[in-house]
Design a protein around this motif. Structure first.
Motif, PDB file in Angstrom:
ATOM      1  N   THR A   1       0.843  -1.188   0.000  1.00 49.63           N
ATOM      2  CA  THR A   1       0.000   0.000   0.000  1.00 49.63           C
ATOM      3  C   THR A   1       0.879   1.239   0.000  1.00 49.63           C
ATOM      4  OG1 THR A   1      -1.721  -1.142   1.252  1.00 49.63           O
ATOM      5  CG2 THR A   1      -1.825   1.254   1.191  1.00 49.63           C
ATOM      6  N   LEU A   2       0.551   2.182  -0.870  1.00 51.72           N
ATOM      7  CA  LEU A   2       1.221   3.476  -0.919  1.00 51.72           C
ATOM      8  C   LEU A   2       0.214   4.535  -0.481  1.00 51.72           C
ATOM      9  CD1 LEU A   2       3.716   5.221  -1.864  1.00 51.72           C
ATOM     10  CD2 LEU A   2       2.555   5.408  -4.067  1.00 51.72           C
ATOM     11  N   LYS A   3       0.597   5.363   0.470  1.00 51.81           N
ATOM     12  CA  LYS A   3      -0.306   6.377   0.996  1.00 51.81           C
ATOM     13  C   LYS A   3       0.286   7.773   0.834  1.00 51.81           C
ATOM     14  CE  LYS A   3      -2.228   3.300   4.535  1.00 51.81           C
ATOM     15  NZ  LYS A   3      -2.423   3.055   5.982  1.00 51.81           N
ATOM     16  N   ILE A   4      -0.608   8.719   0.574  1.00 50.96           N
ATOM     17  CA  ILE A   4      -0.218  10.126   0.520  1.00 50.96           C
ATOM     18  C   ILE A   4      -1.099  10.875   1.514  1.00 50.96           C
ATOM     19  CG2 ILE A   4       0.147  12.157  -0.928  1.00 50.96           C
ATOM     20  CD1 ILE A   4       0.032  10.337  -3.380  1.00 50.96           C
ATOM     21  N   GLN A   5      -0.447  11.618   2.430  1.00 56.55           N
ATOM     22  CA  GLN A   5      -1.197  12.330   3.455  1.00 56.55           C
ATOM     23  C   GLN A   5      -0.376  13.491   3.998  1.00 56.55           C
ATOM     24  OE1 GLN A   5      -2.204   9.872   6.817  1.00 56.55           O
ATOM     25  NE2 GLN A   5      -3.510  11.407   7.748  1.00 56.55           N
ATOM     26  N   PRO A   6      -0.745  14.736   3.734  1.00 56.17           N
ATOM     27  CA  PRO A   6      -1.848  15.188   2.898  1.00 56.17           C
ATOM     28  C   PRO A   6      -1.398  15.374   1.447  1.00 56.17           C
ATOM     29  CG  PRO A   6      -0.847  17.049   3.973  1.00 56.17           C
ATOM     30  CD  PRO A   6      -0.070  15.833   4.414  1.00 56.17           C
ATOM     31  N   ALA A   7      -2.325  15.246   0.508  1.00 56.58           N
ATOM     32  CA  ALA A   7      -1.976  15.377  -0.908  1.00 56.58           C
ATOM     33  C   ALA A   7      -1.803  16.840  -1.310  1.00 56.58           C
ATOM     34  CB  ALA A   7      -3.049  14.718  -1.774  1.00 56.58           C
ATOM     35  N   LYS A   8      -0.900  17.055  -2.261  1.00 58.86           N
ATOM     36  CA  LYS A   8      -0.676  18.364  -2.853  1.00 58.86           C
ATOM     37  C   LYS A   8      -1.017  18.301  -4.339  1.00 58.86           C
ATOM     38  CE  LYS A   8       3.020  20.021   0.191  1.00 58.86           C
ATOM     39  NZ  LYS A   8       4.395  20.584   0.230  1.00 58.86           N
ATOM     40  N   LEU A   9      -1.196  19.466  -4.934  1.00 53.77           N
ATOM     41  CA  LEU A   9      -1.534  19.519  -6.356  1.00 53.77           C
ATOM     42  C   LEU A   9      -0.475  18.804  -7.203  1.00 53.77           C
ATOM     43  CD1 LEU A   9      -2.745  23.219  -6.718  1.00 53.77           C
ATOM     44  CD2 LEU A   9      -4.148  21.169  -6.482  1.00 53.77           C
ATOM     45  N   GLU A  10       0.794  18.951  -6.814  1.00 48.30           N
ATOM     46  CA  GLU A  10       1.881  18.364  -7.607  1.00 48.30           C
ATOM     47  C   GLU A  10       1.970  16.844  -7.494  1.00 48.30           C
ATOM     48  OE1 GLU A  10       2.300  20.748  -5.249  1.00 48.30           O
ATOM     49  OE2 GLU A  10       4.121  20.375  -4.064  1.00 48.30           O
ATOM     50  N   ASP A  11       1.118  16.254  -6.660  1.00 48.48           N
ATOM     51  CA  ASP A  11       1.082  14.792  -6.554  1.00 48.48           C
ATOM     52  C   ASP A  11       0.229  14.171  -7.655  1.00 48.48           C
ATOM     53  OD1 ASP A  11       0.885  15.030  -2.940  1.00 48.48           O
ATOM     54  OD2 ASP A  11       2.636  14.994  -4.264  1.00 48.48           O
ATOM     55  N   SER A  12      -0.442  15.005  -8.447  1.00 48.70           N
ATOM     56  CA  SER A  12      -1.227  14.478  -9.561  1.00 48.70           C
ATOM     57  C   SER A  12      -0.294  13.748 -10.523  1.00 48.70           C
ATOM     58  CB  SER A  12      -1.935  15.621 -10.303  1.00 48.70           C
ATOM     59  OG  SER A  12      -2.914  16.218  -9.483  1.00 48.70           O
ATOM     60  N   ALA A  13      -0.570  12.477 -10.733  1.00 52.56           N
ATOM     61  CA  ALA A  13       0.328  11.629 -11.516  1.00 52.56           C
ATOM     62  C   ALA A  13      -0.301  10.254 -11.658  1.00 52.56           C
ATOM     63  CB  ALA A  13       1.688  11.498 -10.821  1.00 52.56           C
ATOM     64  N   VAL A  14       0.375   9.401 -12.423  1.00 52.86           N
ATOM     65  CA  VAL A  14       0.037   7.976 -12.452  1.00 52.86           C
ATOM     66  C   VAL A  14       1.026   7.264 -11.533  1.00 52.86           C
ATOM     67  CG1 VAL A  14      -0.056   5.888 -13.855  1.00 52.86           C
ATOM     68  CG2 VAL A  14      -0.921   8.043 -14.776  1.00 52.86           C
TER      69      VAL A  14
END
Lengths: 118, 117
Positions: free
Chosen positions: A76-89
């Motif tokens: 599992t990969l988690k992002i917390q908190p997300a930022k706009l620059e995390d938009s990706a595949v």
């Protein structure tokens, strides 16, 4: 032989929210990789596991990204908190071994999760 | 650190014709592996062809072949008899043969291949 499975395929969230991605590697593969692919770029390795231990996480933004591989299988990969620059595949890959000749450690990729952060 | 450069953002080819994609890389290592991956709109990366740096002979896989120039650090991909199904993004990738480097792939920025019927 079943390939690398990932879910979800798509995810849209607001910035500052949390998100988690799941990966199931090919059965028997010791090594699992998470790559980030920003639109228009090639994939970049975020983290590499051998069984349930971390081999390389030098490019993982540890202030917001975390990953685990329970029992040396799923990850599992988690992002917390997300930022706009995390938009990706986010691509998951697996290989039979960590190190060996090119054929033994060929990486097999999953279909990826496309994350959009608004 | 190694870098991989693909200077052609997009290439167009007529069906049944041949197209060549360029790739250059920078490394101080003598032993490594080079790959070409195909990424269709489905996003799944598919290995097209691999080359071991210690081998002088250029790799071939059916309609796909490479021109590996080690001294020039160049690794081009030739697609012969192009088919509509070849349309995709193509990525050149490098992997060190040094054990301590793990199995990390370093990718170029990609080349989009368009196939015209």
């Amino acid at each position: 032989e079943a390939g690398v499975a990932q879910s979800p395929r798509y995810k849209i969230i607001e910035k500052r929210q949390s998100v988690a991605f799941w990966c199931n590697p090919i059965s028997g593969h010791a090594t699992l990789y998470w790559y980030q692919q920003i639109l228009g770029q090639g994939p970049k390795l975020l983290i590499q596991f051998q069984n349930n231990g971390v081999v390389d996480d030098s490019q993982l933004p540890k202030d917001r990204f975390s990953a685990e591989r329970l029992k040396g299988v799923d990850s599992t990969l988690k992002i917390q908190p997300a930022k706009l620059e995390d938009s990706a595949v986010y691509l998951c890959a697996s290989s039979l071994v960590v190190f060996g000749g090119a054929r033994e450690n060929e990486q097999f990729f999953g279909p990826g999760t496309r994350l959009t952060v608004l | 650190a190694q870098t991989v450069t693909q200077s052609q953002p997009e290439m167009s080819v007529q069906e049944a014709e041949t197209v060549t994609l360029s790739c250059t890389y920078d490394t101080s290592e003598s032993d490594y592996y080079l790959f070409w991956y195909k990424q269709p709109p489905s996003r799944q990366m598919i290995l097209v062809i691999r080359q071991e740096a210690y081998k002088q002979q250029n790799a071939t896989e059916n309609r796909f072949s490479v021109n590996f120039q080690k001294a020039a650090k160049s690794f081009s991909l030739k697609i012969s008899d192009s088919q509509l199904g070849d349309a995709a993004m193509y990525f050149c990738a490098y992997r060190s043969a040094i054990k301590a480097a793990g199995n990390k792939l370093t990718f170029g920025g990609g080349t989009r291949v368009l196939v015209k019927p």
